[in-house]
Design an enzyme around this catalytic site. Sequence first.
Site, PDB file in Angstrom:
ATOM      1  CG  HIS A 167      62.249 -99.757  33.502  1.00 26.99           C
ATOM      2  ND1 HIS A 167      61.200-100.362  32.984  1.00 26.99           N
ATOM      3  CD2 HIS A 167      63.315-100.285  33.801  1.00 26.99           C
ATOM      4  CE1 HIS A 167      61.615-101.557  33.499  1.00 26.99           C
ATOM      5  NE2 HIS A 167      62.806-101.704  33.950  1.00 26.99           N
ATOM      6  CG  ASP A 221      58.494 -99.984  31.005  1.00 22.72           C
ATOM      7  OD1 ASP A 221      59.411 -99.153  30.560  1.00 22.72           O
ATOM      8  OD2 ASP A 221      58.711-100.735  32.062  1.00 22.72           O
ATOM      9  CB  SER A 248      63.700-104.635  33.130  1.00 24.23           C
ATOM     10  OG  SER A 248      63.099-104.493  34.402  1.00 24.23           O
TER      11      SER A 248
END
Length: 501
Positions: A134, A164, A241
């Site tokens: 993402h 992910d 992230s």
Amino acid sequence: MKKIVNVATPAVCVVALVLSVAAINKTNAATTPNQAPEVTNVTAGQPVDLTYAAEKALPSVVYIKNTQNSKVQTVEYSDPFEDFFSDPFGGFFGRGQGQGNGGRRQRQVQTPKRVAAGSGVIISADGYIVTNNHVVDGADELLVTLNDNKEYSARIIGSDADTDLALIKIDGKNLPAIQIANSDEVKVGEWVLAVGNPLGLNNTVTAGIVSAKARSMNDPNRRNMVSSMIQTDAAINQGNSGGALVNTQGALIGINAMLASPTGSNIGYGFAIPTSIMNKVVDDLKKYGTVQRAMIGIQGGDVSDYVDSEKEKGNEVDLGTMEGIYIGKVVDDGAASDAGLKEGDVITHIDGQKVKAFGELSNIIAQKRPGDKITITYLRNKSKKTATLTLKNEKGNTKVVKDADIDVLGGQFKPLTDSQKEQLNIGYGLQVTKISGGRLKDAGVPQGFIIQRVNDESIKSIDDLQKIVKEASKSKEPVLYIQGIYPTGKKGYFAVPLEDE
């Protein structure tokens, strides 16, 4: 209620956090590249020095800027009055795009330029970087900034939405690659550092402990989500992230991915994808361009959850254990079905390794490929049994699944011009400008044919077609069902297999 937040925002400053300083027993460097040294600086009941871990990990964590350029897109909108003015002779007054389509029309809109950011981890000296899917999804440009402020353009090698994870590459040499530890050896209560670029604060380190392992998480956007996360109370916020979760030796144990919080900021727990899964995904992306995902062919959950659910219904259940995986359904023609497993069986061990919860099962299977064999120990009516399973892919076989490119079609394409749209009274389409040897030729698709829909999806650009080809190549039925029109206006339909029979 917990809220799962995927995170990626810009970062601009430098902060470091260090807890209780004590003497550290530094170990010799690993004998093989990227192999983490054995952890020796933790003594029961003694303070832990995290400065060494921070010094080792910080140079390997990068800032990633994702730029999505402004684009002109065709969008549909509804005109409820249009069909009231239909021509009794079969046409319509006016020549607007989308006429005769039940009041549906198209118009061109300009999307704004978007910029987002996150973190990444250098895993090899020649420039391979792991991050979250993402963080790089939808990028037209990727800019990587190293800890020493050097900047590089990056390209995407491959990505996987279900784990992910994404693998990107920069053209660099002698880069500070992080050492990679075996996440299966991580212990609950172990000290860890989260390293990344949260809330606009570059090169930030936060500390905490491993709060849980093999934690199952749910995300409706990820159909086959691998649910085996490392949970930590180290502060993780937007921008972390794709950053590193490291042990006290500064060796990587996980890639930070998400946050469970009622507010979307750090008052909850962070979750990292363990390196045991990351290593396999990276290897697959390098070799095949897509993840070779093995399937055991069951649906189920933790035994404790099943027993508790039955108790709430007033049913008393004795499965012979309170640990393991209860099989609620066996998928037809799957690996478990072939091996004779049935609904109501309880899986207790895989290859001799005890599995207490579904997250542990997910972690083991995520490291396997279709065609791999595993030995399962299970209980049926409290009686112990064993079976050998040959794992399958999503298509129900053991073949390598490759990420098909548009080149497999053997054609060249171009979007329609405005004059073509007006002449044919259509709003969008992709014209086949050349046919060479490939799937289109085999299926009889002619040069000049205008593709409008594939597998019930509108085709407005070459990117649209590329996306659908990739998705179809991974499905159980790798076929493109093409709808469109000839240059004369006559409608046409074709089925284009992506694999040989």
